[in-house]
Design a protein around this motif. Structure first.
Motif, PDB file in Angstrom:
ATOM      1  N   ASN A   1       0.825  -1.204   0.000  1.00  0.00           N
ATOM      2  CA  ASN A   1       0.000   0.000   0.000  1.00  0.00           C
ATOM      3  C   ASN A   1       0.863   1.259   0.000  1.00  0.00           C
ATOM      4  OD1 ASN A   1       0.798  -0.657   2.674  1.00  0.00           O
ATOM      5  ND2 ASN A   1      -0.765   0.714   3.508  1.00  0.00           N
ATOM      6  N   GLU A   2       2.034   1.212   0.633  1.00  0.00           N
ATOM      7  CA  GLU A   2       2.932   2.360   0.629  1.00  0.00           C
ATOM      8  C   GLU A   2       3.473   2.613  -0.774  1.00  0.00           C
ATOM      9  OE1 GLU A   2       5.895   1.413   3.472  1.00  0.00           O
ATOM     10  OE2 GLU A   2       4.659   1.934   5.220  1.00  0.00           O
ATOM     11  N   LEU A   3       3.821   1.535  -1.470  1.00  0.00           N
ATOM     12  CA  LEU A   3       4.332   1.678  -2.830  1.00  0.00           C
ATOM     13  C   LEU A   3       3.259   2.236  -3.764  1.00  0.00           C
ATOM     14  CD1 LEU A   3       6.393  -1.625  -3.213  1.00  0.00           C
ATOM     15  CD2 LEU A   3       7.276   0.690  -2.901  1.00  0.00           C
ATOM     16  N   GLU A   4       2.020   1.741  -3.632  1.00  0.00           N
ATOM     17  CA  GLU A   4       0.948   2.236  -4.491  1.00  0.00           C
ATOM     18  C   GLU A   4       0.643   3.697  -4.192  1.00  0.00           C
ATOM     19  OE1 GLU A   4      -3.676   1.173  -5.018  1.00  0.00           O
ATOM     20  OE2 GLU A   4      -2.271  -0.313  -5.814  1.00  0.00           O
ATOM     21  N   ASN A   5       0.637   4.070  -2.935  1.00  0.00           N
ATOM     22  CA  ASN A   5       0.418   5.475  -2.585  1.00  0.00           C
ATOM     23  C   ASN A   5       1.510   6.362  -3.171  1.00  0.00           C
ATOM     24  OD1 ASN A   5      -1.921   4.935  -1.136  1.00  0.00           O
ATOM     25  ND2 ASN A   5      -0.852   4.742   0.827  1.00  0.00           N
ATOM     26  N   MET A   6       2.732   5.854  -3.197  1.00  0.00           N
ATOM     27  CA  MET A   6       3.837   6.598  -3.774  1.00  0.00           C
ATOM     28  C   MET A   6       3.619   6.819  -5.274  1.00  0.00           C
ATOM     29  SD  MET A   6       7.839   5.459  -4.139  1.00  0.00           S
ATOM     30  CE  MET A   6       7.830   4.811  -2.453  1.00  0.00           C
ATOM     31  N   VAL A   7       3.198   5.761  -5.959  1.00  0.00           N
ATOM     32  CA  VAL A   7       2.949   5.865  -7.403  1.00  0.00           C
ATOM     33  C   VAL A   7       1.836   6.874  -7.688  1.00  0.00           C
ATOM     34  CG1 VAL A   7       2.077   4.620  -9.422  1.00  0.00           C
ATOM     35  CG2 VAL A   7       3.794   3.559  -7.953  1.00  0.00           C
TER      36      VAL A   7
END
Length: 312
Positions: A272-278
């Motif tokens: 979820n952190e990676l997707e929020n970053m994207v």
């Protein structure tokens, strides 16, 4: 104090001033062009007798420069200069779209499916995860970029080929015209900032010191000219090669249609952190027409498979 033109006034003034620089038999038109992700832009074209094609000059970007302080004469001069430069390559080209003339120049690109639903009604495409593979015929490749024509359903029918044949041709041509390139993000940024010429492409290190390369993540995965380079993940063995470089499974972050980032799956990243970053980067740093996806992908070395990461 001189009045600041609104956008519609600006478009008409630029059109008239460019018209004044050419003969009466030259037509200056402003047309609506549907770009990637359904972005509609106003394109100025210069149509001269004997010239079958013209570059598109997207007035939205020139208007942004005008608002920032660039004067109208400078903008007109810039458009005409770029038009004249383009004539060295494509100005008198016969835009022959027959199959025999296009078959070795058909290429593919990877774009968002959700953001191009309207466009997909009129063009051939192949679904890939939450994205689609679409096709273009390359007209010119030079230091200024790429000139190409999007392949339509009509063109494919005229060529009397099916989508499978189209993809096979595109795969051969795309790999040949736009070879894949892998870079460390750090070295790419350093090179952009300093231009000192000391940075090497990742390929230079690949055979000599793989452990060194693993410490240089994330990797930028793109093609030789950095335009529409995200499609290299479709090349045979690209993902296997990235996995070998990184030493195992990895995440793919779609930074734009031009490149993706590969980050080794060390177990420390939360999906979820990676997707929020994207999503944050797409909203704040990427042009709307260059957004590829808001999702994160994962490549499994053992399964040799890429899939969308599900975020709970």
């Amino acid at each position: 104090m001189q009045k600041i033109l609104n956008y519609n006034e600006f478009k008409e003034v630029i059109r008239k001033r460019i018209q004044e620089r050419f003969d009466d038999d030259t037509e200056i038109e402003i047309n609506k062009v549907i770009k990637n992700n359904s972005q509609e832009l106003d394109s100025l074209v210069i149509l001269r007798p004997g010239y079958s094609v013209s570059p598109n000059f997207y007035l939205k970007f020139y208007y942004e420069n005008y608002i920032k302080g660039e004067n109208l004469q400078s903008i007109v001069d810039s458009i005409i200069r770029k038009y004249n430069e383009s004539n060295n390559d494509i100005g008198r080209m016969n835009l022959d779209m027959s199959y025999s003339n296009c078959c070795d120049r058909i290429t593919f690109r990877l774009v968002s499916k959700e953001k191009n639903t309207g466009l997909l009604e009129s063009i051939p495409y192949i679904p890939f995860l939450d994205m689609v593979i679409i096709f273009y015929c390359v007209v010119v490749i030079d230091d200024g970029g790429i000139a190409s024509v999007r392949v339509s359903n009509y063109m494919m029918d005229e060529w009397e080929i099916d989508i499978k044949q189209l993809f096979c041709l595109a795969k051969i041509n795309t790999i040949k015209l736009f070879p894949k390139k892998l870079y460390s993000l750090e070295s790419m940024i350093r090179n952009m900032l300093y231009r000192d010429g000391d940075d090497k492409e990742l390929d230079d290190y690949f055979e000599s010191d793989k452990s060194f390369i693993r410490d240089m993540t994330p990797l930028v995965v793109t093609n030789s000219n950095g335009i529409n380079g995200a499609s290299v993940i479709l090349y045979p063995d690209t993902l296997k090669e990235v996995s070998e470089v990184l030493g195992g499974d990895f995440y793919i972050l779609p930074s734009s249609i031009h490149e993706v980032l590969a980050i080794r799956d060390t177990g420390e990243f939360q999906s979820n952190e990676l997707e929020n970053m994207v999503k944050e980067v797409n909203e704040s740093c990427v042009l709307p027409e260059e957004v590829l996806s808001d999702h994160v992908y994962h490549y499994s070395e053992g399964l040799d498979r890429i899939e969308i990461v599900n975020v709970s």
